[in-house]
Structures are given as C-alpha cells and as structure tokens.
Design a protein around this motif. Structure first.
Motif, PDB file in Angstrom:
ATOM      1  N   VAL A 104      -2.205 -17.822 -75.018  1.00 32.43           N
ATOM      2  CA  VAL A 104      -3.457 -18.509 -74.687  1.00 32.43           C
ATOM      3  C   VAL A 104      -3.510 -18.656 -73.169  1.00 32.43           C
ATOM      4  O   VAL A 104      -2.622 -19.246 -72.559  1.00 32.43           O
ATOM      5  N   THR A 105      -4.536 -18.117 -72.551  1.00 28.80           N
ATOM      6  CA  THR A 105      -4.657 -18.130 -71.097  1.00 28.80           C
ATOM      7  C   THR A 105      -5.436 -19.350 -70.636  1.00 28.80           C
ATOM      8  O   THR A 105      -6.550 -19.604 -71.108  1.00 28.80           O
ATOM      9  N   MET A 106      -4.859 -20.096 -69.711  1.00 32.47           N
ATOM     10  CA  MET A 106      -5.533 -21.264 -69.136  1.00 32.47           C
ATOM     11  C   MET A 106      -5.907 -20.964 -67.691  1.00 32.47           C
ATOM     12  O   MET A 106      -5.063 -20.505 -66.913  1.00 32.47           O
ATOM     13  N   VAL A 107      -7.157 -21.209 -67.341  1.00 29.05           N
ATOM     14  CA  VAL A 107      -7.635 -20.939 -65.981  1.00 29.05           C
ATOM     15  C   VAL A 107      -8.326 -22.176 -65.420  1.00 29.05           C
ATOM     16  O   VAL A 107      -8.871 -22.991 -66.161  1.00 29.05           O
ATOM     17  N   VAL A 108      -8.271 -22.307 -64.110  1.00 28.26           N
ATOM     18  CA  VAL A 108      -8.904 -23.446 -63.439  1.00 28.26           C
ATOM     19  C   VAL A 108     -10.372 -23.145 -63.171  1.00 28.26           C
ATOM     20  O   VAL A 108     -10.711 -22.112 -62.568  1.00 28.26           O
ATOM     21  N   VAL A 109     -11.224 -24.047 -63.622  1.00 25.76           N
ATOM     22  CA  VAL A 109     -12.662 -23.949 -63.373  1.00 25.76           C
ATOM     23  C   VAL A 109     -13.138 -25.329 -62.925  1.00 25.76           C
ATOM     24  O   VAL A 109     -12.900 -26.317 -63.632  1.00 25.76           O
ATOM     25  N   PRO A 110     -13.780 -25.444 -61.773  1.00 26.93           N
ATOM     26  CA  PRO A 110     -14.283 -26.758 -61.336  1.00 26.93           C
ATOM     27  C   PRO A 110     -15.199 -27.362 -62.397  1.00 26.93           C
ATOM     28  O   PRO A 110     -16.003 -26.644 -63.007  1.00 26.93           O
ATOM     29  N   PRO A 111     -15.093 -28.662 -62.652  1.00 25.72           N
ATOM     30  CA  PRO A 111     -15.911 -29.300 -63.694  1.00 25.72           C
ATOM     31  C   PRO A 111     -17.403 -29.015 -63.592  1.00 25.72           C
ATOM     32  O   PRO A 111     -18.078 -28.876 -64.610  1.00 25.72           O
ATOM     33  N   VAL A 112     -17.906 -28.913 -62.360  1.00 22.98           N
ATOM     34  CA  VAL A 112     -19.347 -28.671 -62.194  1.00 22.98           C
ATOM     35  C   VAL A 112     -19.744 -27.274 -62.654  1.00 22.98           C
ATOM     36  O   VAL A 112     -20.923 -27.001 -62.877  1.00 22.98           O
ATOM     37  N   ASN A 113     -18.771 -26.364 -62.796  1.00 21.84           N
ATOM     38  CA  ASN A 113     -19.065 -24.985 -63.196  1.00 21.84           C
ATOM     39  C   ASN A 113     -18.598 -24.643 -64.602  1.00 21.84           C
ATOM     40  O   ASN A 113     -18.839 -23.533 -65.088  1.00 21.84           O
ATOM     41  N   THR A 114     -17.931 -25.587 -65.281  1.00 20.24           N
ATOM     42  CA  THR A 114     -17.306 -25.264 -66.567  1.00 20.24           C
ATOM     43  C   THR A 114     -18.322 -24.902 -67.642  1.00 20.24           C
ATOM     44  O   THR A 114     -18.154 -23.914 -68.370  1.00 20.24           O
ATOM     45  N   GLU A 115     -19.387 -25.688 -67.757  1.00 24.17           N
ATOM     46  CA  GLU A 115     -20.408 -25.389 -68.765  1.00 24.17           C
ATOM     47  C   GLU A 115     -21.025 -24.022 -68.515  1.00 24.17           C
ATOM     48  O   GLU A 115     -21.185 -23.221 -69.450  1.00 24.17           O
ATOM     49  N   GLN A 116     -21.359 -23.741 -67.269  1.00 27.98           N
ATOM     50  CA  GLN A 116     -21.968 -22.460 -66.939  1.00 27.98           C
ATOM     51  C   GLN A 116     -21.013 -21.303 -67.237  1.00 27.98           C
ATOM     52  O   GLN A 116     -21.425 -20.262 -67.771  1.00 27.98           O
ATOM     53  N   ALA A 117     -19.733 -21.485 -66.918  1.00 26.22           N
ATOM     54  CA  ALA A 117     -18.742 -20.437 -67.176  1.00 26.22           C
ATOM     55  C   ALA A 117     -18.645 -20.136 -68.671  1.00 26.22           C
ATOM     56  O   ALA A 117     -18.489 -18.972 -69.074  1.00 26.22           O
ATOM     57  N   LEU A 118     -18.755 -21.176 -69.498  1.00 25.17           N
ATOM     58  CA  LEU A 118     -18.726 -20.968 -70.949  1.00 25.17           C
ATOM     59  C   LEU A 118     -19.966 -20.221 -71.406  1.00 25.17           C
ATOM     60  O   LEU A 118     -19.868 -19.253 -72.173  1.00 25.17           O
ATOM     61  N   ARG A 119     -21.118 -20.652 -70.948  1.00 25.25           N
ATOM     62  CA  ARG A 119     -22.372 -20.032 -71.405  1.00 25.25           C
ATOM     63  C   ARG A 119     -22.491 -18.584 -70.925  1.00 25.25           C
ATOM     64  O   ARG A 119     -23.124 -17.752 -71.591  1.00 25.25           O
ATOM     65  N   GLU A 120     -21.882 -18.271 -69.790  1.00 24.75           N
ATOM     66  CA  GLU A 120     -21.908 -16.896 -69.284  1.00 24.75           C
ATOM     67  C   GLU A 120     -20.743 -16.070 -69.820  1.00 24.75           C
ATOM     68  O   GLU A 120     -20.532 -14.938 -69.406  1.00 24.75           O
ATOM     69  N   LYS A 121     -19.955 -16.689 -70.724  1.00 23.74           N
ATOM     70  CA  LYS A 121     -18.835 -16.037 -71.398  1.00 23.74           C
ATOM     71  C   LYS A 121     -17.741 -15.565 -70.435  1.00 23.74           C
ATOM     72  O   LYS A 121     -17.037 -14.579 -70.702  1.00 23.74           O
ATOM     73  N   GLN A 122     -17.599 -16.295 -69.329  1.00 21.66           N
ATOM     74  CA  GLN A 122     -16.487 -16.030 -68.421  1.00 21.66           C
ATOM     75  C   GLN A 122     -15.197 -16.629 -68.979  1.00 21.66           C
ATOM     76  O   GLN A 122     -14.099 -16.215 -68.620  1.00 21.66           O
ATOM     77  N   ILE A 123     -15.354 -17.624 -69.834  1.00 21.04           N
ATOM     78  CA  ILE A 123     -14.234 -18.224 -70.560  1.00 21.04           C
ATOM     79  C   ILE A 123     -14.637 -18.342 -72.021  1.00 21.04           C
ATOM     80  O   ILE A 123     -15.830 -18.306 -72.352  1.00 21.04           O
ATOM     81  N   ASP A 124     -13.642 -18.475 -72.894  1.00 20.23           N
ATOM     82  CA  ASP A 124     -13.925 -18.580 -74.328  1.00 20.23           C
ATOM     83  C   ASP A 124     -14.023 -20.019 -74.800  1.00 20.23           C
ATOM     84  O   ASP A 124     -14.745 -20.326 -75.759  1.00 20.23           O
ATOM     85  N   VAL A 125     -13.277 -20.906 -74.127  1.00 19.54           N
ATOM     86  CA  VAL A 125     -13.255 -22.325 -74.483  1.00 19.54           C
ATOM     87  C   VAL A 125     -13.389 -23.139 -73.202  1.00 19.54           C
ATOM     88  O   VAL A 125     -12.753 -22.833 -72.192  1.00 19.54           O
ATOM     89  N   ALA A 126     -14.213 -24.171 -73.249  1.00 16.32           N
ATOM     90  CA  ALA A 126     -14.407 -25.043 -72.090  1.00 16.32           C
ATOM     91  C   ALA A 126     -13.858 -26.427 -72.385  1.00 16.32           C
ATOM     92  O   ALA A 126     -14.150 -27.009 -73.433  1.00 16.32           O
ATOM     93  N   THR A 127     -13.059 -26.936 -71.474  1.00 13.93           N
ATOM     94  CA  THR A 127     -12.574 -28.306 -71.575  1.00 13.93           C
ATOM     95  C   THR A 127     -13.576 -29.198 -70.865  1.00 13.93           C
ATOM     96  O   THR A 127     -13.778 -29.069 -69.654  1.00 13.93           O
ATOM     97  N   LEU A 128     -14.209 -30.091 -71.610  1.00 12.20           N
ATOM     98  CA  LEU A 128     -15.265 -30.925 -71.049  1.00 12.20           C
ATOM     99  C   LEU A 128     -14.949 -32.393 -71.283  1.00 12.20           C
ATOM    100  O   LEU A 128     -14.468 -32.779 -72.347  1.00 12.20           O
ATOM    101  N   SER A 129     -15.244 -33.209 -70.277  1.00 11.61           N
ATOM    102  CA  SER A 129     -14.995 -34.643 -70.409  1.00 11.61           C
ATOM    103  C   SER A 129     -16.082 -35.428 -69.694  1.00 11.61           C
ATOM    104  O   SER A 129     -16.820 -34.891 -68.866  1.00 11.61           O
ATOM    105  N   GLY A 130     -16.158 -36.695 -70.061  1.00 12.25           N
ATOM    106  CA  GLY A 130     -17.049 -37.606 -69.358  1.00 12.25           C
ATOM    107  C   GLY A 130     -18.502 -37.193 -69.374  1.00 12.25           C
ATOM    108  O   GLY A 130     -19.040 -36.647 -70.342  1.00 12.25           O
ATOM    109  N   MET A 131     -19.138 -37.444 -68.239  1.00  7.61           N
ATOM    110  CA  MET A 131     -20.573 -37.219 -68.130  1.00  7.61           C
ATOM    111  C   MET A 131     -20.936 -35.737 -68.181  1.00  7.61           C
ATOM    112  O   MET A 131     -21.985 -35.366 -68.712  1.00  7.61           O
ATOM    113  N   SER A 132     -20.052 -34.877 -67.673  1.00 10.64           N
ATOM    114  CA  SER A 132     -20.299 -33.428 -67.742  1.00 10.64           C
ATOM    115  C   SER A 132     -20.331 -32.955 -69.187  1.00 10.64           C
ATOM    116  O   SER A 132     -21.123 -32.087 -69.549  1.00 10.64           O
TER     117      SER A 132
END
Length: 345
Positions: free
Chosen positions: A176-204
């Motif tokens: 399982v590959t873990m990569v660093v994505v700034p929280p402000v870009n995590t949702e976008q990275a998921l929707r653009e399929k740059q990652i398969d799973v997004a770790t999301l917390s709080g208000m984001s």
C-alpha cells in the motif's frame, strides 16, 4: 582573540554592549515581576493555514494575557512542528502522540503538556474513495495509493492499524503506497484520480463530503472509540526554565478547549473567522463553516497514560521500538493543567 585583547576601542564597545544587555535584562525582570513573574512574555510557534489552534483561541479570548504568541510560519505537518520545537526554533509544537513517542525515542528531551486534538463521532480522520471506486474493504488497498497530510503521523498509524486489524500481513501492507498531499489539495487529488484513497479530517472532510461523490471506507474512531490523539509539547529545558509561562499557556489553552466545547457552534465559528481575518495571512475561511467539535476527549486536554501507551505498544509490536526504550511517564505531564484535580485524588 589577539586583535580584540589589543584593541581598546573594541573592549569599550563590548563593555557598552554588556551594560545595555544588563539594563535590558533588568528591565525585562522588572516587567515579568510586575506581570506575575513570567519568565518570558513571548511564545514562538508554528500555525496551520485556515485553522485556529487552541493556544491562538486562548490568546484571542484573553486567557494568555500578558503573554503573547509569536507566529513563526505555518506547517501542515505535526512531525515538523514538534521537530521545530525540539531544535529550539519554536517554543511549542503539536502532533499526534505516536510521533511524539518516536521523537522521544530518537533522543529528543521533549514532553507533552496538554492534549489538543482527538477523534469522536463528529471530529475524526476518515479514509474516503470515489463513489464508483472498486475499493470496498482492507484487502482492496493492496497496490493502491493513499494520500495524507504527512507520513509518520496520525494518518499513517491509523491506516496501518486498520489494515492489521483487518488481517493483512506486513508484506501486504508494504504494497500500500502512502504519499503526502497537502490537505487543501487532497479532495481534488482524489477526484482527479491522482490517488485512490484520500485521508480527510476536520473541516476539509466535511466540505468534501458535502460536495458529494465520495464514500468512507473506515474512520479512525471506529478503531479505538473516542480518544485524544495528539498533544502540545515542549522541550524539558523550556519547561524547566519557564514554568510560570508554561503554566499560563496550558491553563489558557485548557480554558479555550472548554470554551469551544461549551459555546454554541455558530459563536465558535464566528470567533475563528474573526481571528483569521485579523491576523491577515491571506487564508480561506470557507472550511470553517464545517467545524463541529473540539475533538478532545478529556476535560481541558487532560492527558491519560493510555493515550501514549497505545502507540508505544504499537511501535514495539512493529519492531520500531525496543521494549522499555520509552516509558510512558517520561512522555507527558498534567502538572500545569487547571483541571487535573477532577482526575487526580
């Protein structure tokens, strides 16, 4: 050294500087004595863009007066925050307790002084995929990429714990590959399929869920229930040299946690917006509308041994620590917490 010893003018200059420093120290000593004998009236720290930390809330509520916070810069990484504090570039850091255990194991003389974030049914780390993703359960993570704010902290620990509890082997988890994505870009990275799973917390997380088209695989509080996950830490040296200042910071932060817990949600959000607007760092406040919970399980950020022992045991089990290498009693102190009498006889 030879040039200095032979130069009368340089000697006089150094003498004058010494006089000014002494005068400054005397003036500062007089000020701290007048203000309740605080050892320093300025505390340096790293912030988090678009977010109000509890010490920042405490300062705005007047709970830290006359002490002032000095913002150095922003970070999205708890490990970076505590490493910066450990090197003396800031006076306190904040991070996941597991990262603090690792820092202590690496020889840094640091100690947590108050819990500052955690997970419950309203405030948690969730691991999300797109609605049409083939990922349904733990085994589906094999060969996939998971985006998170930083490595070696809360998001990584929780993911590995979920995979272990679900029966995956160490060899499978390594796939399982873990990569660093700034929280402000995590949702976008998921929707653009740059990652398969997004770790999301709080208000984001709340904003991403409202935007639709994603679903959770698991949430960290489902693994452990409600728990305080991270704390604010300082070096032992800073604590020893500035006990009155540390007490004021912890007391103010504890009161701010309880203020956020007891105050209507709309008022808390409005206060956060005011703080962010007044500090004028060009931050987006949209996500603040999705704030729900202080997320700290104990009153006033009081810390329990199990909040650290859990991660000591986890690291030992994974071969990252030797048995007895780090002792839980060396990791934290509730000495300065004004709510400690509610927990201690």
């Amino acid at each position: 050294m030879e040039i200095i010893s032979k130069s009368k003018s340089i000697f006089i200059l150094f003498a004058m500087i010494g006089i000014f420093i002494l005068a400054g120290c005397q003036q500062e000593a007089s000020t701290t004595q007048a203000e309740g004998e605080y050892e320093t009236l300025t505390i340096r720290y790293q912030g988090n863009a678009g977010r109000v930390l509890f010490p920042e809330l405490a300062e705005d509520l007047g709970y830290l007066d006359p002490i002032k916070l000095e913002w150095v810069n922003n970070t999205i990484s708890g490990p970076q925050s505590i490493q910066t504090a450990a090197t003396g570039d800031t006076d306190f850091g904040w991070a996941f307790n597991g990262a603090i255990v690792q820092l202590r194991a690496n020889g840094a003389p640091v100690k947590s002084v108050i819990g500052y974030y955690g997970s419950d049914e309203e405030e948690f780390y969730g691991y999300y995929v797109l609605e049409d993703s083939p990922i349904k359960e733990a085994k589906d993570f094999i060969g996939k990429t998971v985006g998170m704010n930083t490595l070696g902290a809360h998001a990584e620990f929780m993911l590995k714990e979920y995979l272990k509890q679900s029966g995956l082997t160490d060899k499978e988890i390594e796939q399982v590959t873990m990569v660093v994505v700034p929280p402000v870009n995590t949702e976008q990275a998921l929707r653009e399929k740059q990652i398969d799973v997004a770790t999301l917390s709080g208000m984001s997380r709340e904003l991403a869920v409202e935007n639709g088209g994603i679903r959770p695989i698991f949430k960290d509080y489902e693994l452990f229930g409600s728990f305080t996950a991270g704390s604010l830490m300082m070096t032992e040296r800073f604590i020893q040299e500035n006990p009155n200042t540390v007490r004021k910071l912890v007391e103010g932060t504890a009161k701010a946690i309880e203020w956020a817990r007891d105050t209507p949600r709309e008022e808390v959000i409005a206060r956060f917006e005011k703080i962010i607007e007044e500090r004028d760092r060009q931050e987006d406040t949209e996500a603040l509308q999705y704030w729900k919970s202080a997320g700290v399980s104990e009153i006033g950020g009081y810390m329990q041994p199990e909040s650290f022992q859990l991660w000591i045991d986890w690291l030992v089990k994974n071969g990252e620590l030797e048995e007895g290498e780090v002792k839980v009693e060396d990791l934290f102190t509730n000495e300065f917490n004004p709510y400690k009498d509610e927990f201690e006889d």
